[in-house]
Scaffold this motif. Sequence first.
Motif, PDB file in Angstrom:
ATOM      1  N   LEU A   1      -2.720   3.695   7.583  1.00 52.14           N
ATOM      2  CA  LEU A   1      -3.911   2.878   7.355  1.00 52.14           C
ATOM      3  C   LEU A   1      -4.459   2.416   8.701  1.00 52.14           C
ATOM      4  O   LEU A   1      -3.690   2.146   9.620  1.00 52.14           O
ATOM      5  N   PRO A   2      -5.801   2.295   8.827  1.00 49.76           N
ATOM      6  CA  PRO A   2      -6.381   1.833  10.105  1.00 49.76           C
ATOM      7  C   PRO A   2      -6.023   0.379  10.370  1.00 49.76           C
ATOM      8  O   PRO A   2      -6.487  -0.513   9.668  1.00 49.76           O
ATOM      9  N   GLU A   3      -5.209   0.148  11.403  1.00 49.68           N
ATOM     10  CA  GLU A   3      -4.645  -1.174  11.647  1.00 49.68           C
ATOM     11  C   GLU A   3      -5.715  -2.247  11.794  1.00 49.68           C
ATOM     12  O   GLU A   3      -5.640  -3.314  11.182  1.00 49.68           O
ATOM     13  N   HIS A   4      -6.740  -1.972  12.634  1.00 53.95           N
ATOM     14  CA  HIS A   4      -7.728  -3.021  12.905  1.00 53.95           C
ATOM     15  C   HIS A   4      -8.545  -3.338  11.659  1.00 53.95           C
ATOM     16  O   HIS A   4      -8.952  -4.480  11.442  1.00 53.95           O
ATOM     17  N   ARG A   5      -8.769  -2.350  10.773  1.00 51.06           N
ATOM     18  CA  ARG A   5      -9.535  -2.620   9.554  1.00 51.06           C
ATOM     19  C   ARG A   5      -8.667  -3.330   8.509  1.00 51.06           C
ATOM     20  O   ARG A   5      -9.177  -4.119   7.710  1.00 51.06           O
ATOM     21  N   VAL A   6      -7.366  -3.044   8.526  1.00 51.84           N
ATOM     22  CA  VAL A   6      -6.461  -3.778   7.635  1.00 51.84           C
ATOM     23  C   VAL A   6      -6.500  -5.265   7.958  1.00 51.84           C
ATOM     24  O   VAL A   6      -6.537  -6.122   7.064  1.00 51.84           O
TER      25      VAL A   6
ATOM     26  N   ALA B   1       0.834  -1.201   0.000  1.00 56.91           N
ATOM     27  CA  ALA B   1       0.000   0.000   0.000  1.00 56.91           C
ATOM     28  C   ALA B   1       0.869   1.251   0.000  1.00 56.91           C
ATOM     29  O   ALA B   1       0.516   2.266  -0.616  1.00 56.91           O
ATOM     30  N   LYS B   2       2.002   1.204   0.705  1.00 56.85           N
ATOM     31  CA  LYS B   2       2.892   2.363   0.727  1.00 56.85           C
ATOM     32  C   LYS B   2       3.405   2.682  -0.672  1.00 56.85           C
ATOM     33  O   LYS B   2       3.600   3.853  -1.019  1.00 56.85           O
ATOM     34  N   ALA B   3       3.637   1.645  -1.480  1.00 56.41           N
ATOM     35  CA  ALA B   3       4.078   1.885  -2.847  1.00 56.41           C
ATOM     36  C   ALA B   3       2.985   2.561  -3.670  1.00 56.41           C
ATOM     37  O   ALA B   3       3.270   3.287  -4.623  1.00 56.41           O
ATOM     38  N   THR B   4       1.728   2.323  -3.272  1.00 49.76           N
ATOM     39  CA  THR B   4       0.606   2.921  -3.991  1.00 49.76           C
ATOM     40  C   THR B   4       0.272   4.314  -3.484  1.00 49.76           C
ATOM     41  O   THR B   4       0.041   5.245  -4.258  1.00 49.76           O
ATOM     42  N   LEU B   5       0.253   4.461  -2.155  1.00 51.17           N
ATOM     43  CA  LEU B   5      -0.237   5.702  -1.533  1.00 51.17           C
ATOM     44  C   LEU B   5       0.868   6.586  -0.985  1.00 51.17           C
ATOM     45  O   LEU B   5       0.605   7.717  -0.589  1.00 51.17           O
TER      46      LEU B   5
ATOM     47  N   GLN C   1       3.522   4.012  25.842  1.00 47.39           N
ATOM     48  CA  GLN C   1       2.757   4.194  24.614  1.00 47.39           C
ATOM     49  C   GLN C   1       3.351   3.298  23.545  1.00 47.39           C
ATOM     50  O   GLN C   1       4.579   3.229  23.382  1.00 47.39           O
ATOM     51  N   VAL C   2       2.461   2.596  22.821  1.00 45.27           N
ATOM     52  CA  VAL C   2       2.897   1.632  21.807  1.00 45.27           C
ATOM     53  C   VAL C   2       2.281   2.028  20.472  1.00 45.27           C
ATOM     54  O   VAL C   2       1.085   2.336  20.385  1.00 45.27           O
ATOM     55  N   GLY C   3       3.098   2.028  19.431  1.00 50.24           N
ATOM     56  CA  GLY C   3       2.634   2.419  18.111  1.00 50.24           C
ATOM     57  C   GLY C   3       1.884   1.305  17.410  1.00 50.24           C
ATOM     58  O   GLY C   3       1.775   0.182  17.914  1.00 50.24           O
ATOM     59  N   PRO C   4       1.345   1.575  16.185  1.00 46.31           N
ATOM     60  CA  PRO C   4       0.609   0.563  15.418  1.00 46.31           C
ATOM     61  C   PRO C   4       1.457  -0.677  15.176  1.00 46.31           C
ATOM     62  O   PRO C   4       2.604  -0.578  14.758  1.00 46.31           O
ATOM     63  N   GLN C   5       0.877  -1.841  15.480  1.00 47.50           N
ATOM     64  CA  GLN C   5       1.551  -3.129  15.327  1.00 47.50           C
ATOM     65  C   GLN C   5       2.911  -3.144  16.041  1.00 47.50           C
ATOM     66  O   GLN C   5       3.816  -3.879  15.663  1.00 47.50           O
ATOM     67  N   ALA C   6       3.015  -2.318  17.107  1.00 49.61           N
ATOM     68  CA  ALA C   6       4.232  -2.249  17.936  1.00 49.61           C
ATOM     69  C   ALA C   6       5.470  -1.922  17.098  1.00 49.61           C
ATOM     70  O   ALA C   6       6.572  -2.383  17.401  1.00 49.61           O
ATOM     71  N   ARG C   7       5.296  -1.103  16.060  1.00 47.76           N
ATOM     72  CA  ARG C   7       6.466  -0.700  15.275  1.00 47.76           C
ATOM     73  C   ARG C   7       7.386   0.210  16.088  1.00 47.76           C
ATOM     74  O   ARG C   7       8.547   0.391  15.745  1.00 47.76           O
TER      75      ARG C   7
END
Length: 890
Positions: free
Chosen positions: A178-183, A169-173, A788-794
């Motif tokens: 992106l919303p993690e839980h909806r992904v 998606a990063k290559a596209t957008l 505090q933890v980021g999306p998918q613990a990145r």
Amino acid sequence: MRRPQTRFVGRRAELERLEGLLAAGERLITVLGPPGVGKSRLVQQLGTPGGGAERATLHCELRGVDTAVGWAMALADALDVRVQSGDADALLRQVEAALAARGAVLVVLDDLRALPDGAPDLLSDWLDAAPECQLLATSRERLGRADEAVLELGPLDLEDAADLFVERAKATLGASELPEHRVRVLVESLDRLPLALELAAGRLRVLSVEQLIERSAEQLRLLEGRGQRSLRDAIDSSWALLSEAERAGLAACALFEGEFDLDDAEAVLRVVEGAADAVDLLGRLRDHSLLQVRPGERPRFRTLRSVRQFALERAPPSAALLQAHSRWCLAAAQTAAASLGGPDEERAARRLESLRGDIAACWGRLLSDEPAAAATLALALRGVLQTRGPLPELIPLLEGPLARLARPSELRPRLLSALAEARTLLGAPGAALPAAEQARAEAALLGDPDRVAEALCARAHALVRLGRREEAAGHLEAALAAATPGSQRAARAWSEAGLLHLESGQLDTAEQALQRAEAGFRKRGAGRDLLRVRFRQAGVAAARGQAGRAGALLEEVRASSRQLHDRGWEALATWYLALSAIQQLQDAQAQGLAEGATALWAVQGRANDAARGHGLLGVLALLGGRLDEAAERFARAGSAREGAGRPLHTVQLHESVAILESLRGRREQALIQLDRADVIAAGAAEAAELPAGPLLTRCAVELSAGRRAEAIDAARRAAELAPRGLDLQLTRALLEAALAQDEALPAPLPTQAPQPLRLRLVAELLRWTNAGRPGWEPPAVATPRALQVGPQARWFCRPGEARVDLSRRRAMRQILVQLVRHRLDSPGRGLELDALQEAGWPGQRLHPEAGRARVYTAVRSLRRLGLDGLLITRDDGYLLDPAAALSQAS
């Protein structure tokens, strides 16, 4: 071999196993899997940096080649051999000689779709002619040699699938978030197939993630690619190799929405011509990689969604096939539902959960012509939707057959009682009353006393929620008179009587009623019904001041509800444990518990209860001085709370918002909130529980604004209504402060436990007000530990510190993801080492010592990077400190 143009995501365990097979000297290896699963991409990764050892490799493209001569010509091209003769035998000898001359070489036979006659013999000739050669094939079916080593690929695991989608998606957008839980929802709907994920990521040029989820039912059309990258073309090439009987059998298997076993398949395949031998047919479809299998004592099969859509599109099911599927589903659902409420209910609930998709599909087919069958399916699915959610889906499933079933019908009272109970659980007890009364009337006409008792219990439960206790008591007396003594319905009536007496303050009577309910449920071995009793017994213990016993009972309910996968009772137990933690001044622990309860209610679709969760989280934010967060939580709570659920909860929400507005110096807005609370309290049947609270809050608000006369009036009225204990202590303190000549304000309540939440809020308002008086010093408050933890613990960080990047540390990131989830779901409980090993290295078979060493290393590294003191080791495993505030960035 072609070098890949994109970053390789996931498949580390499979790549290691492939390297292991090559290193062990296997001569013929087949990477097997369904269309779009990423077989060629895995093989391309060999020899890349980080992808395995370098080796002499020839890449032989065999897509569309289906003859032995064609295979030989393709290999000749890869070997750069000039064909000297048109004779097939001479060509084969020439290729064998050239292959032998290459010595130790790996030949990749890529994308075998159709195996020519004699393929095993041809491969034997090549291997015999070139003893140092190894052959590596990517195929959708086995090559048929006894010495063939097979590496079978299935869909990506969920984390890798989400990572792949986000990467593409990063290559596209670009760098869009992106919303993690909806992904995660999207990649599940795409079967976690790499090709489908890459094509879907390309669609983000014109569609959002949410739109892709909405259109996942038209997956094949949505993911049309160009040329060889079309998902439809990939599946079509396998379809072309099937016989007519195999195509019809695949279409029949595609009717199953979830997993199925051999018995299930035989019940449906019996009407398919040429598919009488289900074992043989399933085996052939499995050989073509068109069926996925989960091994076990009774292997379970499933078809990928894309394959299902393709098969049903190419071979639409006949009326006979649809009827066979519906009859199978009806019988399976009835069998499982009959075991609910008994000793085998956990297994029955799992079976019904696996049938969810099939039940919904068959319900739609049967509703018009066979409403009784549709009603049976709805009642079977009722237990799953009530316990696991989403509960709102149950309402139309029950209402549809009700509108079509003629009276009299023994199914109608059951549907109506179930509808009443669902509406009560969704926070609409007023709407439940007509359905329960209709159920009682129709059951009485049928002469079914047990169904009468069931309807009366449903109506009594709604009345208790509305605060109309006298009416509820009359209905429960009638239910006990109607129910067969010792039956489940009699036990249910005793359980509801226990709740009624508990809320009326008649604790001895409540305890006796709950003991009788427990005896009745134990007689049947009904674990889920016992959760209801245990929860209410915890309420009795709390009302008696037995905090330890209440907490133990709530923990028991939580543990048992998890075992039974009952999110409803787990959420309630977690919620009340959060309230207890607040009373004990353990706000950090309460935060995690309240977040867990709110999330469980949200998954169930119980918006009204989720609003309660947001309200409590707002109160915790307010107590912690986070006023903006409190305002946001209260807004989310208010959107679903007004006019729904119990008036008591709505009044408490208005009180909390009034405190917030007063802390912000907005007295008029605070008084508007209290006026609204007064109106709701005055019209509530449970008004006896309500009046002192709003008056206490009003007194504190007026005091903080310096309006002594108004404060005195509110305090005097509260003094007449306040119960004993801390409520009365605070009322007197406020009244004395309002009457004092120097208008001195009382200090906050002493830090003694327990402290009711309302009193803590009022004390917080007074503390803030006192803070403006000359010479007053606020009490010292320790800075809470936080993470505090980021999306998918990145990434993660502690307050005031820089972020720690984990984006390239996959194992540590996945371990932290698991720890965060476990903290939210089960704060205060440890995760065993095996669970962390599976999280960090999913699917890998490691020696126990090696696995433990990896986990120990990852944990030490996480602590060194910043989790020291927050990542705890205990006898029951690893956990994030339950006393530390935890937040997740979106």
